[in-house]
Write a protein that holds these residues in place. Structure first.
Motif, PDB file in Angstrom:
ATOM      1  N   LYS A1026     -42.267   6.315  -4.547  1.00 46.98           N
ATOM      2  CA  LYS A1026     -42.259   6.085  -6.040  1.00 46.98           C
ATOM      3  C   LYS A1026     -40.954   6.290  -6.641  1.00 46.98           C
ATOM      4  O   LYS A1026     -40.474   7.186  -6.309  1.00 46.98           O
ATOM      5  N   PRO A1027     -40.895   6.036  -7.820  1.00 50.41           N
ATOM      6  CA  PRO A1027     -39.651   6.166  -8.724  1.00 50.41           C
ATOM      7  C   PRO A1027     -39.488   7.554  -8.748  1.00 50.41           C
ATOM      8  O   PRO A1027     -40.454   8.227  -8.995  1.00 50.41           O
ATOM      9  N   PRO A1028     -38.223   7.912  -8.751  1.00 52.79           N
ATOM     10  CA  PRO A1028     -37.992   9.562  -9.406  1.00 52.79           C
ATOM     11  C   PRO A1028     -38.412   9.830 -10.740  1.00 52.79           C
ATOM     12  O   PRO A1028     -38.257   9.022 -11.588  1.00 52.79           O
ATOM     13  N   LYS A1029     -38.712  11.166 -10.950  1.00 52.88           N
ATOM     14  CA  LYS A1029     -39.126  11.351 -12.307  1.00 52.88           C
ATOM     15  C   LYS A1029     -37.999  11.465 -13.214  1.00 52.88           C
ATOM     16  O   LYS A1029     -38.184  10.882 -14.403  1.00 52.88           O
ATOM     17  N   ASP A1030     -36.642  11.798 -12.667  1.00 52.08           N
ATOM     18  CA  ASP A1030     -35.653  11.912 -13.762  1.00 52.08           C
ATOM     19  C   ASP A1030     -34.617  10.795 -13.271  1.00 52.08           C
ATOM     20  O   ASP A1030     -34.248  10.442 -12.220  1.00 52.08           O
ATOM     21  N   ASN A1031     -34.498   9.756 -14.228  1.00 53.58           N
ATOM     22  CA  ASN A1031     -33.660   8.594 -13.929  1.00 53.58           C
ATOM     23  C   ASN A1031     -32.204   8.845 -14.488  1.00 53.58           C
ATOM     24  O   ASN A1031     -31.680   7.676 -14.527  1.00 53.58           O
ATOM     25  N   GLY A1032     -32.008   9.986 -14.664  1.00 57.84           N
ATOM     26  CA  GLY A1032     -30.552  10.090 -15.241  1.00 57.84           C
ATOM     27  C   GLY A1032     -30.301   9.512 -16.501  1.00 57.84           C
ATOM     28  O   GLY A1032     -28.922   9.433 -16.913  1.00 57.84           O
ATOM     29  N   ASN A1033     -31.158   9.438 -17.477  1.00 55.56           N
ATOM     30  CA  ASN A1033     -31.126   8.570 -18.615  1.00 55.56           C
ATOM     31  C   ASN A1033     -30.648   7.122 -18.632  1.00 55.56           C
ATOM     32  O   ASN A1033     -29.967   6.911 -19.825  1.00 55.56           O
ATOM     33  N   CYS A1034     -30.856   6.521 -17.710  1.00 55.28           N
ATOM     34  CA  CYS A1034     -30.414   5.348 -17.578  1.00 55.28           C
ATOM     35  C   CYS A1034     -31.557   4.539 -16.500  1.00 55.28           C
ATOM     36  O   CYS A1034     -32.097   5.009 -15.686  1.00 55.28           O
ATOM     37  N   GLU A1035     -31.336   3.080 -16.520  1.00 50.35           N
ATOM     38  CA  GLU A1035     -32.129   2.412 -15.450  1.00 50.35           C
ATOM     39  C   GLU A1035     -31.702   2.681 -14.054  1.00 50.35           C
ATOM     40  O   GLU A1035     -30.639   2.689 -13.756  1.00 50.35           O
ATOM     41  N   ILE A1036     -32.814   2.799 -13.147  1.00 50.91           N
ATOM     42  CA  ILE A1036     -32.643   3.009 -11.703  1.00 50.91           C
ATOM     43  C   ILE A1036     -32.299   1.516 -11.221  1.00 50.91           C
ATOM     44  O   ILE A1036     -33.047   0.384 -11.603  1.00 50.91           O
ATOM     45  N   THR A1037     -31.053   1.298 -10.846  1.00 54.26           N
ATOM     46  CA  THR A1037     -30.688  -0.154 -10.215  1.00 54.26           C
ATOM     47  C   THR A1037     -31.034  -0.380  -9.101  1.00 54.26           C
ATOM     48  O   THR A1037     -30.919  -1.435  -8.629  1.00 54.26           O
ATOM     49  N   GLY A1038     -31.358   0.456  -8.022  1.00 50.20           N
ATOM     50  CA  GLY A1038     -31.833   0.224  -6.634  1.00 50.20           C
ATOM     51  C   GLY A1038     -31.943   1.675  -5.816  1.00 50.20           C
ATOM     52  O   GLY A1038     -31.794   2.662  -6.405  1.00 50.20           O
ATOM     53  N   TYR A1039     -32.097   1.448  -4.738  1.00 48.62           N
ATOM     54  CA  TYR A1039     -32.494   2.546  -3.654  1.00 48.62           C
ATOM     55  C   TYR A1039     -31.463   2.151  -2.366  1.00 48.62           C
ATOM     56  O   TYR A1039     -31.403   0.908  -1.909  1.00 48.62           O
ATOM     57  N   THR A1040     -31.087   3.160  -1.641  1.00 43.54           N
ATOM     58  CA  THR A1040     -30.484   3.481  -0.380  1.00 43.54           C
ATOM     59  C   THR A1040     -31.403   3.895   0.676  1.00 43.54           C
ATOM     60  O   THR A1040     -31.906   4.994   0.469  1.00 43.54           O
ATOM     61  N   ILE A1041     -31.860   3.031   1.497  1.00 45.41           N
ATOM     62  CA  ILE A1041     -32.556   3.365   2.778  1.00 45.41           C
ATOM     63  C   ILE A1041     -31.876   3.675   4.006  1.00 45.41           C
ATOM     64  O   ILE A1041     -31.028   2.892   4.496  1.00 45.41           O
ATOM     65  N   GLN A1042     -32.254   4.765   4.538  1.00 46.34           N
ATOM     66  CA  GLN A1042     -31.502   5.156   5.786  1.00 46.34           C
ATOM     67  C   GLN A1042     -32.505   5.488   6.741  1.00 46.34           C
ATOM     68  O   GLN A1042     -33.745   5.903   6.520  1.00 46.34           O
ATOM     69  N   LYS A1043     -32.215   5.540   8.076  1.00 49.26           N
ATOM     70  CA  LYS A1043     -33.187   5.766   9.332  1.00 49.26           C
ATOM     71  C   LYS A1043     -32.150   6.740  10.133  1.00 49.26           C
ATOM     72  O   LYS A1043     -30.931   6.863  10.121  1.00 49.26           O
TER      73      LYS A1043
END
Length: 1228
Positions: A1026-1043
């Motif tokens: 799920k998206p984060p609760k705090d978006n840093g006062n601007c739009e979430i532009t993407g995610y980085t996925i690591q394994k």
């Protein structure tokens, strides 16, 4: 071996950037260094900057800043900051909008407030920066740009001509613009084609050269080269050179001329037929036609288009124009020579290349000739680098150089620039006599240099009369004039490419020499008297005088002039001819005198006792009974006397009896005469002389008044009243003693202070005591002296005047206008004068006056600024204002306002001017500094109010500073709470204007939530979060996925900037167990913490076998088919003939040619060609037996096709002509 070049590591963690600001504002450049103790140096145009009134340099730990105050147009330069071995360049661009205040930089660390009344400080004009070609192993520039390889460029171009393309018959224009702001004279531009062809001599029908001058800014020269009706041979490389004294710049450009296709009518028709018949290409190996066209010359385009079946010719040209030519990578060279190099004469230069094979040998060529190592040419080989060093470059080294490696080569051009030739020893003013030899000599800085001689601006050459001769002796250059004449007077100038020197030549008439003077004569009655003299000049004429009265020719008197001899002949001398005779040469201040004595024989019947008597008449006296004698001449008083017995004679002057005690005085008495003579009369001999004669019969007395005239005393009190650009006004007092004769006039001379030669300014006496001397050199120190002239001659020279320098006042200041006005003050501004002159500008004087009153100084003394605020004025007064510029020559002409100004404040409605970048949401990171500068207008000063979301701003929340023309909102360190809408209100009484600014303070986002593994299959894992609760006062532009593998726990990035909230991770390793984590990304960056899966995913070892789908291969085979048949032809014997057709088929069919159904494949007379499906049979010089039916057969596995045609071979001659030829051969 030298160490390999390493990429320079920057000493800066934050670099200053290029900024744009308006005149009158301030700007701040910031830089941060990696080390806090690093030493930082700021430069402007490669010159160090120090803190002062103009610049403010601050350092706080590793933060450094440069503030430039009161920006003017001159501040638009290239700046640099240096720390250690790193140098970062940046620019300041200045725009001219004085009514709109400059916006301060938004990320500046300090507050920036514009002072509206602060005038711009004068800044020295920037010097032209010169760059040299870098060494081959120099590190790259700090800003990542390739190093500049140009040498000794002054950067005179503001716009360089660009390479262009043109079609045959069309026109094209190349434009070059030159900035002449820092030049002392108009720049000179030359256009070249290739290396040496000067296009100035080629102007005409196809080429026109133009130049224009921008009269608005008066610093931009525009030069144009227009090519009219271009031809194919116009293509090639061109060069534009601009020079002005010791400054030089050049640039190269290319012109490509494309062929005109309209005339290729036959080819177009053939291509049209091919299109109509749907010509297809054969299955020969693919050829990149565009690659061939790109590298081919324009003259070959038609042939290539026909060979490869290109029909859209204009489309082909457009595509070729858009294609970028990519240089093929050389197999032999890793780094080639630059296109051109430039070096100063006498210096050395090193040419460097880098080869791919370190063991390969290279050859160096100069203009196609191989260079061998000598003392001047040095070859070096260091690893893969090859160097050619040329020491002590001369003009012979200006050539094309080439480096050859195997079959490849790279070329360059070397331009040898001569250093400016300076004049070490200047010309000296000279004054010579007519006919004398003149040598004007100067000394230059270089031996063998070429100089140009001019007289009054006209170039001198060796003419047929050999009047002028030019001599070179090492560094000395001499202009020789064999026999000077009056026409040779003038100003002579010697010019080099580094300066010039001027001198003045004056030619005077030669002093007259007397070879034979006239002598005293004693003649009897009826005899002939001849006075004869000889002078040195045959052309001199003269006048004869008797007792001061001019002698005229008559029946008895004859005056002759033959060559150098002048004669006065008197026939049948009479007693009245007795007297003093004088010859005066014209134009010379001396005379020749002699006495004519008349000897009369007579019988005296006087009684023996006769009282003495003195017989005096007007002979030897003026009408006023005064005898005049010139000082230095002989005074002779011959008095006739009678008396019997002979009387005694006594001469007296006053009470003193004159005797012969003085060697100059002689008294003689003879029968009938008494003679009184004084040799070399002077001023003290002037007075009344008395002669007394006595005998026993009585006595007689006579008085003779003698006046001695002389040259006057020197003039007094020489002073310089004023000076101009090339002149001065000199004044003097008349001499105390005029020499006994009226002053005719004055002669003036001047000389340069450092010279010893005096130059005469006038040859005819000047009557007044004030003289304007002209034709001087501005900035040179001079002295003046004066001679007085009367009828006797010229006095000694006066004492020299005080040294003075001719300097003209500046031109009037320009652009005087009212900047601001209130009830008691007014603000004026103006611009510097267009012409300053040789003297420095001392300042400006500002004055004002009421209508009809005198001018009153606005301030005491002068101001060096170009603006002024005059205070304490009376409200309602109508005043006029003017400004004058001052230098050592005095004030300039005034510049006055167009009309009177009434002192009262002008009302102005409030208006807010929101900058363009603040009209949309302003985004800042948490911790950044906010510095908003919003200009406004309004008079009187409006009330400014800031509010946020409807609430007034508290001083602890944000800092606000207001001025007359703008307001500043400053937040030193932003936080999320500073986000919102800020409202600005500007109000004057009940009139107001409002504006708003939206500020968004952003921060890093929080981690995503609820990351879990949805499914595991094969080598894949499905994730969801799920998206984060705090978006840093601007739009979430993407995610980085690591394994990460649970065995090693090393994290690897699977996806970056992944926009969905669910993902499938593939390509996992069988038998490993994995965990996953996800970071959120916004405009600021990654979230500080990730969200990690609680469970792990295990990849089972058993997999699923993959069975690829089966596909039936498509059969592309096709039986041969002729798309263009053979055409019946009729040809003339002896000329080559061709038969053409086209075929298609897959696979490629085998082609066989037949003549009359017989295979001719192995016949040498025939030549078979096949290109892209077009089949050609070439018959070499056919004869009558080659006529017949020709067949072309194409066969492949899918079938065959046949096409045939008839060929008729006609004889070269008709049967009758052939029979006549045979008969003629038989008869012979």
């Amino acid at each position: 071996m030298p160490e390999p070049v390493k990429k320079a590591v920057s000493a800066f963690s934050k670099k200053p950037k290029t900024q744009e600001a308006e005149e009158g504002s301030s700007v701040v450049f910031e830089a941060e260094t990696e080390k806090p103790d690093a030493k930082v140096k700021w430069q402007c145009n490669s010159k160090d900057i120090a803190s002062g009134n103009k610049y403010a340099i601050t350092a706080d730990g590793n933060k450094h800043s440069l503030a430039i105050k009161a920006i003017t147009k001159e501040d638009a330069n290239v700046y640099a900051v240096i720390a250690g071995g790193s140098k970062v360049k940046f620019e300041l661009k200045v725009t001219s909008k004085p009514e709109v205040p400059v916006e301060a930089p938004a990320d500046g660390p300090k507050e920036s407030i514009v002072e509206p009344e602060a005038p711009p400080l004068p800044v020295a004009a920037p010097t032209e920066a010169q760059t040299a070609a870098p060494a081959p192993d120099a590190p790259p520039a700090e800003d990542g740009q390739p190093p500049d390889t140009r040498q000794d460029l002054t950067g005179l171009f503001t716009e360089k001509p660009q390479s262009g393309e043109v079609t045959v018959g069309e026109n094209i224009t190349f434009v070059a613009k030159v900035n002449a702001e820092s030049l002392l004279k108009k720049p000179t531009v030359k256009w070249f084609k290739g290396k040496w062809m000067d296009l100035a001599s080629k102007s005409g029908k196809h080429l026109q050269l133009k130049e224009s001058y921008d009269r608005n800014n008066k610093v931009i020269y525009t030069f144009e080269m227009q090519i009219i009706s271009a031809k194919p041979n116009f293509a090639g490389g061109y060069r534009c050179e601009v020079s002005s004294r010791d400054k030089f710049d050049s640039c190269n450009f290319e012109l490509a001329v494309h062929g005109e296709w309209a005339y290729c009518w036959n080819i177009v028709l053939l291509l049209y037929v091919l299109v109509c018949l749907n010509v297809q290409m054969s299955s020969e190996p693919d050829v990149d036609v565009w690659e061939i066209l790109r590298d081919a010359p324009s003259s070959e385009y038609q042939k290539i288009a026909f060979q490869y079946g290109i029909t859209d010719l204009r489309g082909m040209l457009k595509r070729l124009k858009k294609m970028k030519k990519e240089e093929k990578k050389s197999a032999a060279f890793l780094k080639k020579l630059d296109p051109a190099y430039q070096v100063t004469k006498g210096h050395k230069i090193k040419l460097a290349i880098e080869v791919a094979n370190p063991d390969v040998d290279v050859k160096w060529l100069k203009n196609g000739q191989e260079i061998h190592p000598t003392g001047r040419y040095i070859f070096e080989s260091v690893g893969n680098m090859r160097y050619l060093t040329i020491n002590h470059c001369s003009l012979s080294d200006d050539a094309a150089y080439c480096c050859v490696v195997g079959d490849e080569k790279c070329t360059t051009e070397l331009f040898v620039k001569e250093p400016p030739v300076m004049i070490v020893k200047n010309l000296e003013d000279q004054m010579v006599m007519k006919g004398e030899r003149v040598e004007l000599e100067c000394e230059v800085s270089e031996e063998g240099a070429n100089v140009k001689w001019e007289k009054d601006g006209v170039e001198l050459t060796r003419d047929e009369s050999f009047k002028y001769r030019f001599k070179k002796d090492g560094c000395k250059h001499v202009l020789i004039i064999n026999e000077a004449t009056k026409e040779d007077c003038g100003h002579y100038t010697v010019k080099t490419n580094g300066g010039e020197s001027m001198a003045e030549l004056l030619v005077q008439e030669k002093e007259l020499e007397v070879y034979q003077s006239i002598a005293d004569l004693t003649v009897k009655a009826k005899d002939q008297a001849v006075f004869k003299c000889e002078v040195s000049d045959e052309t001199v004429r003269g006048t004869w005088y008797k007792n001061g009265v001019e002698v005229k020719s008559d029946a008895r008197v004859n005056i002759t002039h033959i060559g150098r001899i002048h004669k006065l002949t008197i026939d049948e001398v009479k007693p009245e001819d007795e007297g003093d005779y004088t010859f005066v040469p014209d134009g010379h201040a001396f005379n020749l005198s002699a006495k004519l004595n008349f000897l009369e024989v007579k019988i005296d019947y006087v009684p023996r006792q006769d009282p003495p008597k003195i017989h005096l008449d007007c002979m030897g006296r003026t009408p006023e009974s005064t005898i005049v004698v010139v000082a230095g001449n002989k005074l002779r008083l011959d008095v006739p006397i009678t008396g019997d017995p002979a009387p005694t004679v006594v001469w007296t002057k006053g009470e003193k009896v004159i005797t012969e005690g003085d060697g100059r005085v002689h008294v003689e008495t003879s029968k009938g005469h008494c003679v009184f003579t004084i040799e070399g009369a002077d001023r003290q001999d002037e007075g009344i002389y008395s002669v007394v004669v006595r005998n026993p019969a009585g006595e007689d007395t006579a008085d003779i008044n003698v006046k001695v005239v002389d040259v006057p005393d020197p003039p007094q009190a020489i002073k310089i009243l004023s000076v101009g650009e090339d002149s001065c006004v000199v004044q003097w007092d008349p001499p105390q003693f005029d020499g006994g004769q009226p002053i005719i006039g004055y002669v003036l001379e001047r000389k340069k202070t450092k010279s010893y030669r005096w130059m005469r300014l006038n040859f005819d006496p000047y009557p007044d005591t004030t003289y304007e001397a002209k034709r001087m050199i501005e900035g040179m120190a001079y002295e003046m002296r004066v001679y007085a002239v009367n009828s006797i001659g010229m006095s000694r020279h006066s004492p020299a005047s005080q040294p003075f320098v001719p300097v003209a006042p500046t031109s009037a200041p320009i652009g005087l206008c009212v900047d601001d006005i209130s009830d008691t003050s007014i603000s004026l501004k103006w611009r510097r004068p267009e012409r300053i002159g040789a003297a420095e500008l001392e300042g400006y004087g500002v004055e004002y006056c009421k209508e009809g009153n005198e001018w009153i100084p606005a301030i005491e003394g002068l101001t060096d600024r170009t603006s002024l605020i005059i205070r304490d004025l009376t409200t309602g007064d109508k005043l006029q204002f003017r400004v004058r510029a001052y230098n050592m020559a005095g004030p300039s002409a005034p510049t006055t306002l167009a009309q009177h100004v009434t002192i009262r404040e002008i009302m102005q409605r409030p208006k807010i001017w929101v900058p363009r970048n603040l009209r949309q949401t302003l985004m800042k990171k948490v911790g950044d500094t906010v510095n908003l500068v919003i200009p406004f207008q309004g008079k009187p000063r409006p009330k400014v109010t800031w509010s946020k979301d409807g609430e007034p701003l508290l001083p602890t929340f944000a800092c606000v500073r207001n001025s007359d023309v703008d307001t500043i909102l400053f937040i030193r360190k932003t936080d999320r709470k500073h986000s919102g809408k800020y409202d600005l209100q500007v109000q004057i009484e009940n009139v107001e204007d409002t504006a708003s600014v939206t500020l968004q303070v952003v921060d890093l986002p929080g981690p995503p939530e609820a990351l879990k593994i949805i499914d595991v299959w094969g080598f894949n894992v499905a994730l969801e979060w799920k998206p984060p609760k705090d978006n840093g006062n601007c739009e979430i532009t993407g995610y980085t996925i690591q394994k990460a593998d649970k065995k090693t726990m090393e994290w690897y990035t699977v996806y970056e900037q992944y926009r969905r909230t669910h993902s499938v991770v593939s390509d996992l390793i069988m038998g490993n167990e994995y965990i996953f984590r996800v970071f959120a990304i916004n405009l600021v960056g990654l979230s500080p913490e990730p969200c990690t899966t609680k469970d792990s995913a295990y990849i089972q070892k058993t997999g699923i076998a993959y069975k690829p789908p089966s596909h039936k291969e498509h059969d592309f085979s096709e039986a041969p088919k002729f798309t263009h048949p053979l055409v019946n032809r009729s040809v003339i014997a002896g000329y080559n003939a061709t038969l053409s057709c086209s075929v298609r088929g897959i696979p490629k069919p085998k082609v066989t040619w037949y003549k009359n159904k017989m295979d001719i494949s192995n016949e040498a007379k025939y030549r078979m060609l096949s290109k892209q499906g077009v089949l050609t049979l070439e018959i070499r010089k056919p004869c009558l037996f080659d006529g017949g039916v020709y067949t072309c057969k194409a066969v492949n596995d899918s079938g065959e096709d046949v096409v045939e045609c008839k060929l008729e071979v006609r004889p070269r001659y008709s049967p009758q002509e052939l029979e006549e030829t045979q008969n003629r051969a038989e008869r012979e």
